[in-house]
Write a protein that holds these residues in place. Sequence first.
Motif, PDB file in Angstrom:
ATOM      1  N   VAL A  69     -20.814 -35.785 -45.068  1.00  0.00           N
ATOM      2  CA  VAL A  69     -20.795 -36.578 -43.940  1.00  0.00           C
ATOM      3  C   VAL A  69     -21.985 -37.853 -44.272  1.00  0.00           C
ATOM      4  CG1 VAL A  69     -21.327 -37.305 -41.486  1.00  0.00           C
ATOM      5  CG2 VAL A  69     -20.136 -35.275 -42.363  1.00  0.00           C
ATOM      6  N   VAL A  70     -21.417 -39.047 -44.484  1.00  0.00           N
ATOM      7  CA  VAL A  70     -22.521 -40.263 -44.597  1.00  0.00           C
ATOM      8  C   VAL A  70     -22.706 -40.675 -43.183  1.00  0.00           C
ATOM      9  CG1 VAL A  70     -23.295 -42.346 -45.815  1.00  0.00           C
ATOM     10  CG2 VAL A  70     -21.516 -40.467 -46.919  1.00  0.00           C
ATOM     11  N   GLU A  71     -23.929 -40.593 -42.650  1.00  0.00           N
ATOM     12  CA  GLU A  71     -24.382 -41.037 -41.592  1.00  0.00           C
ATOM     13  C   GLU A  71     -24.612 -42.528 -41.372  1.00  0.00           C
ATOM     14  OE1 GLU A  71     -24.282 -39.540 -38.573  1.00  0.00           O
ATOM     15  OE2 GLU A  71     -24.103 -37.362 -39.258  1.00  0.00           O
ATOM     16  N   ARG A  72     -24.252 -43.386 -40.588  1.00  0.00           N
ATOM     17  CA  ARG A  72     -24.532 -44.984 -40.552  1.00  0.00           C
ATOM     18  C   ARG A  72     -24.864 -45.536 -41.977  1.00  0.00           C
ATOM     19  NH1 ARG A  72     -23.585 -45.652 -35.098  1.00  0.00           N
ATOM     20  NH2 ARG A  72     -24.299 -44.133 -33.899  1.00  0.00           N
ATOM     21  N   PRO A  73     -23.444 -45.685 -42.484  1.00  0.00           N
ATOM     22  CA  PRO A  73     -23.490 -46.296 -43.695  1.00  0.00           C
ATOM     23  C   PRO A  73     -23.883 -47.870 -43.698  1.00  0.00           C
ATOM     24  CG  PRO A  73     -21.287 -45.972 -43.056  1.00  0.00           C
ATOM     25  CD  PRO A  73     -22.064 -45.213 -42.192  1.00  0.00           C
ATOM     26  N   LEU A  74     -23.683 -48.502 -42.475  1.00  0.00           N
ATOM     27  CA  LEU A  74     -24.116 -49.681 -42.295  1.00  0.00           C
ATOM     28  C   LEU A  74     -25.086 -50.038 -41.437  1.00  0.00           C
ATOM     29  CD1 LEU A  74     -20.504 -51.360 -41.584  1.00  0.00           C
ATOM     30  CD2 LEU A  74     -21.607 -51.079 -43.918  1.00  0.00           C
ATOM     31  N   ASP A  75     -25.757 -51.224 -41.198  1.00  0.00           N
ATOM     32  CA  ASP A  75     -26.939 -51.249 -40.256  1.00  0.00           C
ATOM     33  C   ASP A  75     -26.756 -50.998 -38.714  1.00  0.00           C
ATOM     34  OD1 ASP A  75     -28.095 -52.508 -42.297  1.00  0.00           O
ATOM     35  OD2 ASP A  75     -27.616 -54.631 -41.806  1.00  0.00           O
ATOM     36  N   PRO A  76     -27.719 -50.340 -38.096  1.00  0.00           N
ATOM     37  CA  PRO A  76     -27.332 -49.912 -36.795  1.00  0.00           C
ATOM     38  C   PRO A  76     -26.858 -50.916 -36.000  1.00  0.00           C
ATOM     39  CG  PRO A  76     -29.711 -49.113 -37.447  1.00  0.00           C
ATOM     40  CD  PRO A  76     -29.172 -50.253 -38.491  1.00  0.00           C
ATOM     41  N   GLY A  77     -25.657 -50.526 -35.081  1.00  0.00           N
ATOM     42  CA  GLY A  77     -25.059 -51.545 -34.190  1.00  0.00           C
ATOM     43  C   GLY A  77     -23.822 -52.171 -35.048  1.00  0.00           C
ATOM     44  N   ASP A  78     -23.689 -52.087 -36.291  1.00  0.00           N
ATOM     45  CA  ASP A  78     -22.453 -52.507 -36.948  1.00  0.00           C
ATOM     46  C   ASP A  78     -21.203 -51.561 -37.282  1.00  0.00           C
ATOM     47  OD1 ASP A  78     -23.871 -55.000 -37.242  1.00  0.00           O
ATOM     48  OD2 ASP A  78     -24.486 -54.727 -39.207  1.00  0.00           O
ATOM     49  N   GLU A  79     -20.430 -51.966 -36.853  1.00  0.00           N
ATOM     50  CA  GLU A  79     -19.057 -51.067 -36.630  1.00  0.00           C
ATOM     51  C   GLU A  79     -18.343 -51.078 -38.282  1.00  0.00           C
ATOM     52  OE1 GLU A  79     -16.518 -51.685 -33.537  1.00  0.00           O
ATOM     53  OE2 GLU A  79     -17.954 -51.278 -32.095  1.00  0.00           O
ATOM     54  N   VAL A  80     -18.132 -49.936 -38.763  1.00  0.00           N
ATOM     55  CA  VAL A  80     -17.260 -49.942 -39.870  1.00  0.00           C
ATOM     56  C   VAL A  80     -15.928 -50.507 -39.730  1.00  0.00           C
ATOM     57  CG1 VAL A  80     -16.209 -48.365 -41.981  1.00  0.00           C
ATOM     58  CG2 VAL A  80     -18.620 -47.935 -40.823  1.00  0.00           C
ATOM     59  N   VAL A  81     -15.292 -51.264 -40.417  1.00  0.00           N
ATOM     60  CA  VAL A  81     -13.804 -51.847 -40.097  1.00  0.00           C
ATOM     61  C   VAL A  81     -13.007 -51.392 -41.119  1.00  0.00           C
ATOM     62  CG1 VAL A  81     -14.354 -53.612 -38.336  1.00  0.00           C
ATOM     63  CG2 VAL A  81     -14.237 -53.983 -40.772  1.00  0.00           C
ATOM     64  N   GLY A  82     -13.407 -50.873 -42.235  1.00  0.00           N
ATOM     65  CA  GLY A  82     -12.490 -50.558 -43.364  1.00  0.00           C
ATOM     66  C   GLY A  82     -13.304 -49.603 -44.586  1.00  0.00           C
ATOM     67  N   LEU A  83     -12.641 -49.103 -45.449  1.00  0.00           N
ATOM     68  CA  LEU A  83     -13.111 -48.543 -46.608  1.00  0.00           C
ATOM     69  C   LEU A  83     -12.392 -48.263 -47.696  1.00  0.00           C
ATOM     70  CD1 LEU A  83     -13.880 -44.555 -45.691  1.00  0.00           C
ATOM     71  CD2 LEU A  83     -12.119 -46.006 -44.719  1.00  0.00           C
ATOM     72  N   ALA A  84     -12.792 -47.840 -48.753  1.00  0.00           N
ATOM     73  CA  ALA A  84     -11.896 -47.681 -50.216  1.00  0.00           C
ATOM     74  C   ALA A  84     -12.667 -46.649 -50.899  1.00  0.00           C
ATOM     75  CB  ALA A  84     -11.638 -49.110 -50.710  1.00  0.00           C
ATOM     76  N   LEU A  85     -11.860 -46.230 -51.766  1.00  0.00           N
ATOM     77  CA  LEU A  85     -12.334 -45.102 -52.752  1.00  0.00           C
ATOM     78  C   LEU A  85     -11.869 -45.603 -54.120  1.00  0.00           C
ATOM     79  CD1 LEU A  85     -11.711 -41.495 -51.310  1.00  0.00           C
ATOM     80  CD2 LEU A  85     -13.999 -42.684 -51.769  1.00  0.00           C
ATOM     81  N   VAL A  86     -12.840 -46.143 -54.999  1.00  0.00           N
ATOM     82  CA  VAL A  86     -12.543 -46.487 -56.244  1.00  0.00           C
ATOM     83  C   VAL A  86     -13.507 -46.221 -57.258  1.00  0.00           C
ATOM     84  CG1 VAL A  86     -13.585 -48.810 -55.840  1.00  0.00           C
ATOM     85  CG2 VAL A  86     -11.852 -48.722 -57.653  1.00  0.00           C
TER      86      VAL A  86
END
Length: 297
Positions: free
Chosen positions: A109-126
């Motif tokens: 589990v990666v906690e808070r990969p973006l700045d506090p308050g910023d929502e994740v909208v997409g991701l990719a594995l490459v």
Amino acid sequence: DAHSAAHCALTPVSHCLLSPGGPMKFSLEGHNFAIFGFELTSGGRYVISVSNKFLTWDMASSEICRDVDPQIEGLMLGLAVSKDWRTAAAFTSINQVVVLDIMLGQYQVVERPLDPGDEVVGLALVDETLAVYNHTYWRSYSLTGQLLAEERFTVSLPVILDMRFLSRQHYVAVFWSGDFAYEDRRIEILVSRDQQKSEVLVVEQAYCLDIQGEEVAAYILVPSNRLAKEQETESESVRRRFQIAKYMESGGVWRLCHTVSEDTPETHQLSLGGDRRDLISTTVEGFRIFPLLLRKH
């Protein structure tokens, strides 16, 4: 029933829902919450789906072959799977990212990969790398959660609509104005290769990416330049006519390959058929299908 056939592009001519006990072989059941993402292997043997947990199904038997519950508080809203089908990743409703080793059933589990308050909208594995983005910037992480890089964009349209990663150093970014009133309908498409940015391709309101290997092409909607001036006094629905064209990116430059349609009504969506032989456009009145078989590019 009397009037629908005249106003609908696709009208069933007979009963089209399967009756209980009919030809349906099996259904995949096992999630306690809504499914927000699923991916099918290239061979069609397995499918993985996410809600509050990861479930992997054997499509030949409909059996669950792996059930992994990461014990998160929210739900997983998006799913990405690596090309070798070894790793899956999903972002959650509380802005975590869960990385799963599909074969071993182990997760990180990666906690808070973006700045506090910023929502994740997409991701990719490459390339053994996790890319996470929101509407303004993106970050890359190792599969163990170590931050590797971050990039913030300086483009005229401020909101990231979509990102497609071909490799760790090669991606396509799509931007829009964020205008939900739909007055500014511009879309911009940018290709980045080894940190070198292409010129921006400006789209009117609908686009479709065609990515094959390292080649990036786009079918886009542009205002038609063949309209007579006398049409300017007519209604907006009559005046707005467009062209559909295919552009190919090469060496940082977008080049026109050909025009698919010289004159088409306002289009809300463009998509390729499953075999890439047809381009499908969605209009107010229905659908239009453009065969692509006779095109060289």
